[in-house]
Design a protein around this motif. Structure first.
Motif, PDB file in Angstrom:
ATOM      1  N   THR A  34      49.405  37.420  55.269  1.00  0.00           N
ATOM      2  CA  THR A  34      49.497  36.743  56.563  1.00  0.00           C
ATOM      3  C   THR A  34      50.589  37.392  57.407  1.00  0.00           C
ATOM      4  O   THR A  34      51.405  38.163  56.904  1.00  0.00           O
ATOM      5  N   VAL A  35      50.590  37.058  58.689  1.00  0.00           N
ATOM      6  CA  VAL A  35      51.671  37.458  59.582  1.00  0.00           C
ATOM      7  C   VAL A  35      52.399  36.189  59.974  1.00  0.00           C
ATOM      8  O   VAL A  35      51.787  35.235  60.474  1.00  0.00           O
ATOM      9  N   GLU A  36      53.694  36.142  59.697  1.00  0.00           N
ATOM     10  CA  GLU A  36      54.521  34.984  60.012  1.00  0.00           C
ATOM     11  C   GLU A  36      55.771  35.451  60.739  1.00  0.00           C
ATOM     12  O   GLU A  36      56.554  36.221  60.185  1.00  0.00           O
ATOM     13  N   GLU A  37      55.917  35.007  61.972  1.00  0.00           N
ATOM     14  CA  GLU A  37      57.082  35.357  62.786  1.00  0.00           C
ATOM     15  C   GLU A  37      57.303  36.862  62.837  1.00  0.00           C
ATOM     16  O   GLU A  37      58.412  37.358  62.652  1.00  0.00           O
ATOM     17  N   ARG A  39      56.367  39.107  60.744  1.00  0.00           N
ATOM     18  CA  ARG A  39      56.524  39.734  59.432  1.00  0.00           C
ATOM     19  C   ARG A  39      55.210  39.689  58.667  1.00  0.00           C
ATOM     20  O   ARG A  39      54.468  38.729  58.745  1.00  0.00           O
ATOM     21  N   VAL A  41      53.509  39.053  55.352  1.00  0.00           N
ATOM     22  CA  VAL A  41      53.835  38.304  54.136  1.00  0.00           C
ATOM     23  C   VAL A  41      52.695  38.489  53.146  1.00  0.00           C
ATOM     24  O   VAL A  41      51.540  38.192  53.447  1.00  0.00           O
ATOM     25  N   GLN A  43      51.424  37.478  49.381  1.00  0.00           N
ATOM     26  CA  GLN A  43      51.663  36.504  48.314  1.00  0.00           C
ATOM     27  C   GLN A  43      50.569  36.577  47.269  1.00  0.00           C
ATOM     28  O   GLN A  43      49.404  36.784  47.583  1.00  0.00           O
TER      29      GLN A  43
END
Length: 80
Positions: A34-37, A39, A41, A43
């Motif tokens: 995923t893209v979070e802020e 970044r 990510v 997992q």
């Protein structure tokens, strides 16, 4: 724990061995990306049993969901 990796010509990214070992990643494992802020990510999805345990962690042993449901239904029957 962190490290630097270089993206290849076709967007391939090699996960360094120390990170693969830390997460027990094996060839063929699925990863959730995923893209979070701003970044990226990456997992390793939790096993279904771990996910279920995590979602039930807030419940207390002395709490009875059956009793709560019955109380709600009785209250609804009295008012409606």
């Amino acid at each position: 724990m962190g490290t630097t990796a270089v993206m290849g010509q076709q967007g391939c990214l090699v996960i360094p061995v120390e990170l693969r070992d830390a997460l027990d990643l094996r060839p063929g494992d699925e990863l959730h990306i995923t893209v979070e802020e701003g970044r990226l990510v990456v997992q390793k999805p939790a096993a279904p049993a771990q996910t279920l345990r995590g979602s039930l962690a807030g419940l207390h042993a002395e709490r009875s969901l059956v009793d709560e449901l019955l109380a709600e239904r009785r209250a609804e029957a009295q008012h409606g």
